[in-house]
Design an enzyme around this catalytic site. Sequence first.
Site, PDB file in Angstrom:
ATOM      1  N   GLU A 132      -5.337   0.406  -7.888  1.00  0.00           N
ATOM      2  CA  GLU A 132      -4.267   1.631  -8.060  1.00  0.00           C
ATOM      3  C   GLU A 132      -4.230   1.869  -9.530  1.00  0.00           C
ATOM      4  O   GLU A 132      -4.040   0.945 -10.490  1.00  0.00           O
ATOM      5  CB  GLU A 132      -2.915   0.926  -7.764  1.00  0.00           C
ATOM      6  CG  GLU A 132      -1.931   1.958  -7.442  1.00  0.00           C
ATOM      7  CD  GLU A 132      -0.322   1.335  -7.349  1.00  0.00           C
ATOM      8  OE1 GLU A 132      -0.552   0.228  -7.242  1.00  0.00           O
ATOM      9  OE2 GLU A 132       0.400   2.237  -7.209  1.00  0.00           O
TER      10      GLU A 132
ATOM     11  N   ARG B  55      -7.680 -14.738  -4.244  1.00  0.00           N
ATOM     12  CA  ARG B  55      -7.597 -14.397  -5.493  1.00  0.00           C
ATOM     13  C   ARG B  55      -7.868 -15.494  -6.383  1.00  0.00           C
ATOM     14  O   ARG B  55      -7.639 -16.853  -6.098  1.00  0.00           O
ATOM     15  CB  ARG B  55      -6.031 -13.766  -5.835  1.00  0.00           C
ATOM     16  CG  ARG B  55      -5.636 -14.037  -7.230  1.00  0.00           C
ATOM     17  CD  ARG B  55      -4.163 -13.707  -7.269  1.00  0.00           C
ATOM     18  NE  ARG B  55      -3.534 -12.625  -6.479  1.00  0.00           N
ATOM     19  CZ  ARG B  55      -3.715 -11.660  -6.746  1.00  0.00           C
ATOM     20  NH1 ARG B  55      -4.041 -10.992  -7.837  1.00  0.00           N
ATOM     21  NH2 ARG B  55      -3.176 -10.607  -6.023  1.00  0.00           N
TER      22      ARG B  55
ATOM     23  N   LYS C  48       0.944  -7.467 -12.911  1.00  0.00           N
ATOM     24  CA  LYS C  48       1.336  -6.536 -14.021  1.00  0.00           C
ATOM     25  C   LYS C  48       2.882  -6.506 -14.432  1.00  0.00           C
ATOM     26  O   LYS C  48       2.825  -6.047 -15.454  1.00  0.00           O
ATOM     27  CB  LYS C  48       1.141  -4.892 -13.304  1.00  0.00           C
ATOM     28  CG  LYS C  48      -0.387  -4.818 -13.330  1.00  0.00           C
ATOM     29  CD  LYS C  48      -0.649  -3.455 -12.199  1.00  0.00           C
ATOM     30  CE  LYS C  48      -2.197  -3.439 -12.107  1.00  0.00           C
ATOM     31  NZ  LYS C  48      -2.406  -2.585 -10.814  1.00  0.00           N
TER      32      LYS C  48
END
Length: 561
Positions: free
Chosen positions: A35, A262, A272
């Site tokens: 994204e 992950r 983020k």
Amino acid sequence: MSEERASLNFLEHIIEEDLQTGYEKAQLRFRFPPEPNGYLHIGHASSICLNFGLGLKYGAPVNLRFDDTNPAKEEQEFVDAIKRDVEWLGFSWDTERYASDYFDQLYDWAVLLIKGGKAYIDSQSSEEMADQKGTPTEAGTESPFRNRSVDENLKLFEEMKAGKFEEGTHVLRAKIDMTSSNMLMRDPIMYRILHKAHHRTNTDWCIYPMYDWTHGESDYIEQVSHSFCTLEFAMHRELYNWFLDQVYEENRMRPKQREFARRNLSHTVVSKRKLAKLVESGVVSSWDDPRMPTISGLRRRGYTPESIRNFADTIGIAKRENLIDVSLLEFHVRDHLNKIAPRVMGVLNPLKVVLTNYPEGEEEWLEAENNPGDENAGSRKVPFSRELYIEKEDFKEEANRKFFRLKLGGEVRLKNGYIIRAESCTKDTNGNIIEVQCTYDPKSKSGSGSEESLRKVKGTLHWVSIAHALKAEVRLYDRLFTDESPDTHKDKDFMDFVNPESLEVITGYLEPSLKDAQIEDRVQFQRLGYFCVDPDSTAEKIVFNKTVGLRDTWAKITQKD
RNA sequence: UGGCCUAUGGUGUAAUUGGCAACACAGCUGGUUUUGGUCCAGUCGUUCUAGGUUCGAGUCCUAGUAGGCCAACCA
């Protein structure tokens, strides 16, 4: 010839199995779907290496697809940064795609779902809908709007698209099952109204599709064979498949979502939100601060793309929780830099040495190997004179025999130069040593072949001629966090673990050959570590970043004592 | 009082699908070395627990234990 069967990770096993049960190799296709709402970090690097690595391994195309369905967060700036980072890592995508390319198709399919009674317009507030959602252990209840007529749904959806409603007044929901044990199946939202300009479609749309409705359909449009994502999307798979069922046509590739864990790096954070907080609070200077785990930060720190790829390859891929020690990443950058970085000499904590028997005003230029491990690296000249700097840590008045460095009455070799003996030293009024007086053996010059030059002395020091030294700003970095997993503590905020000493700025004295170093050049300061030229460098002042230190067994010995 | 996922050395991943538990990092010993770097050699140590199937189980079965994820008009 002696080809070892490479062990496969579980995703490769899935692909191999598919290859044996009907998939053609030519049908394989992957994608990396960021994204564009921020900068890529080391976690993304693993995912990039996974998807593009698979592409390379199977000769399959890999799309770079921007998942740009939320105009509130996404910007062109991030698209550009992401492309640059993927390229820097050394990968090339087959085609550049955007979920927003598919807005028309997605809309048409949504209309199809409405017509088939599989989707409806809900006109409640998000709070009301949340109340009806139920909990993981209790079923939800159906919306009062769930059984609106197809015609009314169609009309409302069209009006939503035409911009007749305020944000938050209506949404399109899939009609699935409010009692499902999977919360995501309880009539998930497909579209919401957003009166925001999109970085690509501008104001063409005021309804935007949600992730779940978009992602699988985008994979399908692109005919991606394997859609790999992280474990937190595992529950989304059922929905991914349900949406696919609505549009799937026989004989087309049906994408398969599979999930992997992950990979978490110790002593850092990667969300983020948290990285943004580090920037906003001034803990770091920017997103590409050399202490940041962003790809741009690692690049500025001096990491090489090869080292990051090797790191990703060796940590592998699996489904269990993990915490990979940052020292493994450091190992890989040392491993690569050791092969490619030219050796130079620089003194970071200077102590003056005067060679009392070396003629005043004289200088000579000594031959220095650029890389002892690489015959083709060549050599350069370094200036030598009567007054030199060595590291403060390399001299002691007295020391035991484990100290392979300079002490009064002891000998040591100056790298690429002469053997010297410390005769005396002078101190300031506080007792700090400020100068060491030495004598040198003129016959011991490195490489001269003389008997004296072949003498073995324990200890070789790096040095720099004071008159010729180049002054530079040197930025030394330490771990950003003192805790190995700063954001996993229930009772403490990750900001509590910020290392206040993660940056130290000093003046270094470097050999003059570094005068023409270019931004991003990487070198080894012998006996100290690997350093690279920071973009802040100017013609007047060169700035070096410390990428990583050398392995330091001496530090371990002193720690033990 | 739910569903889904996971469990192999200090760390991360393998194990030809039921057949001698391996690789890398870290640690430790020693050797080489004009970088206490590199390189070389050696060493350390593991299948969550309890049962079961089997000639044979990290792998299959049962029960348990522990951890992670799931209720954004985010992705």
